[in-house]
Scaffold this active site. Structure first.
Site, PDB file in Angstrom:
ATOM      1  N   ALA A  78       3.417  -2.339   6.136  1.00  0.00           N
ATOM      2  CA  ALA A  78       2.620  -2.033   7.256  1.00  0.00           C
ATOM      3  C   ALA A  78       2.228  -3.614   7.971  1.00  0.00           C
ATOM      4  O   ALA A  78       2.064  -4.451   6.828  1.00  0.00           O
ATOM      5  CB  ALA A  78       1.626  -1.124   7.039  1.00  0.00           C
ATOM      6  N   GLY A 104       4.593  -0.274   3.123  1.00  0.00           N
ATOM      7  CA  GLY A 104       5.176   0.733   4.022  1.00  0.00           C
ATOM      8  C   GLY A 104       6.848   0.518   4.150  1.00  0.00           C
ATOM      9  O   GLY A 104       7.463   1.414   4.470  1.00  0.00           O
ATOM     10  N   GLU A 164       8.040   2.471   1.176  1.00  0.00           N
ATOM     11  CA  GLU A 164       7.695   3.820   1.479  1.00  0.00           C
ATOM     12  C   GLU A 164       8.607   4.226   2.403  1.00  0.00           C
ATOM     13  O   GLU A 164       9.070   5.431   2.275  1.00  0.00           O
ATOM     14  CB  GLU A 164       6.172   4.051   2.103  1.00  0.00           C
ATOM     15  CG  GLU A 164       5.144   3.894   0.995  1.00  0.00           C
ATOM     16  CD  GLU A 164       3.834   3.875   1.523  1.00  0.00           C
ATOM     17  OE1 GLU A 164       3.621   2.749   2.400  1.00  0.00           O
ATOM     18  OE2 GLU A 164       3.009   4.646   1.266  1.00  0.00           O
ATOM     19  N   GLU A 216      -0.294  -2.957  -1.918  1.00  0.00           N
ATOM     20  CA  GLU A 216      -1.506  -2.667  -1.415  1.00  0.00           C
ATOM     21  C   GLU A 216      -2.747  -2.776  -2.136  1.00  0.00           C
ATOM     22  O   GLU A 216      -3.790  -3.221  -1.573  1.00  0.00           O
ATOM     23  CB  GLU A 216      -1.418  -1.185  -0.842  1.00  0.00           C
ATOM     24  CG  GLU A 216      -0.635  -0.729   0.194  1.00  0.00           C
ATOM     25  CD  GLU A 216       0.722  -0.337  -0.140  1.00  0.00           C
ATOM     26  OE1 GLU A 216       1.062  -0.638  -1.562  1.00  0.00           O
ATOM     27  OE2 GLU A 216       1.596   0.164   0.517  1.00  0.00           O
TER      28      GLU A 216
END
Ligand code: COA
Length: 258
Positions: free
Chosen positions: A65, A110, A113, A133
């Site tokens: 992200a 992300g 993911e 993260e």
């Protein structure tokens, strides 16, 4: 049509390339807007039979992200961001058309993911996977804590989640996180070869494989019941009649998706 994606449709294969190479294809709000549009297209365009998701450039699939958008978030807006990301990735996971991640470099946060929400993954030999993260004082928010455990088991997943460590493509292969590890120049070709094979099968049966496989991890449903329903649905299709008849007539089946 898209500002942050490149797309192409060839031989029924829709290739979505996340195109922010100067930011290692990090997922900012604009990418999510485009990705949601592209997923709409996957669902609605009958010419799309299967999908590849990859990243632009030779270095990154998606490096996570976009961290630069994190500082203005509080708990409420962070939860809304997490929910929106999860919803986008659920639509990838539940797509009736096969979606493969071609992981061409870093797949972090992300990015990992996103790759895990696809039906399976192929890595290039320079790929690196991780959920870093924890280095930011965070946890994954787009389904990573769930799908990593599903895909590689709780012990390995929790080690990666808690340490933030990266694994290379061969380790990802050994863990079962990816199906193949190939030289980077062969990555798309490998995916195209597999998708061409899948596209020669009965599309409704393929969709029911996805639905039944996903049901294993869906607590709101019974996977065996989903399989029974899917098995029944297939029996009413023209493709099932064609498939069984072709076998008995010793010829190759020609499927029409009905
Ligand atoms: N969000 C926003 N920008 C990112 C990013 C992310 N997740 N990942 C990389 N970038 C940007 C960098 O800030 C840099 O931008 P700049 O050139 O404007 O400074 C550019 O992409 C190139 O990255 P850089 O860090 O210089 O490359 P590198 O080869 O030194 O390191 C990584 C590569 C992947 C190890 C490193 O970029 C990284 O750790 N990224 C963050 C990974 C992460 O924590 N993801 C989870 C987010 S929740």
């Amino acid at each position: 049509m898209y500002t942050t994606l490149l797309t192409s449709l060839e031989n029924g294969i829709f290739t979505i390339t996340i195109n922010r190479p100067d930011k290692l294809n990090a997922l900012n709000n604009a990418v999510f807007v485009d990705l949601n549009k592209a997923i709409d297209e996957v669902y609605s365009n009958d010419a799309i039979k299967s999908v590849i998701i990859t990243g632009a450039g030779a270095k990154a699939f998606v490096a996570g992200a976009d961290i630069s958008e994190f500082n203005q978030l509080d708990a409420q807006t962070a939860m809304a961001l997490s929910k929106a990301g999860q919803d986008s990735f659920f639509r990838i996971e539940n797509s009736p058309k096969p979606i493969v991640a071609c992981v061409n470099g870093f797949a972090l946060g992300g990015g990992c993911e996103l790759a895990m929400s696809c039906h399976f993954r192929i890595a290039s030999d320079n790929a690196k996977f991780g959920q870093p993260e924890v280095n930011l004082g965070l946890i994954p928010g787009y389904g990573g804590t769930q799908r990593l455990v599903q895909l590689i088991g709780k012990g390995r997943a929790l080690e990666l989640l808690m340490s933030g460590a990266m694994i290379d493509a061969l380790t990802a292969l050994q863990y079962g996180l990816v199906n193949y590890c190939v030289p980077q120049e062969e990555l798309l070709i490998k995916a195209q070869t597999i998708l061409t094979l899948i596209q020669s099968k009965a599309p409704i049966a393929v969709a029911k494989c996805i639905e039944s496989g996903n049901a294993v991890f869906d607590e709101s449903t019974n996977g065996y019941a989903t399989e029974i329903a899917g098995f029944g649905t297939c029996f009413e299709t023209a493709d099932r009649v064609e498939g069984t008849t072709a076998f008995l007539e010793k010829r190759k089946a020609v499927f029409i998706g009905k």
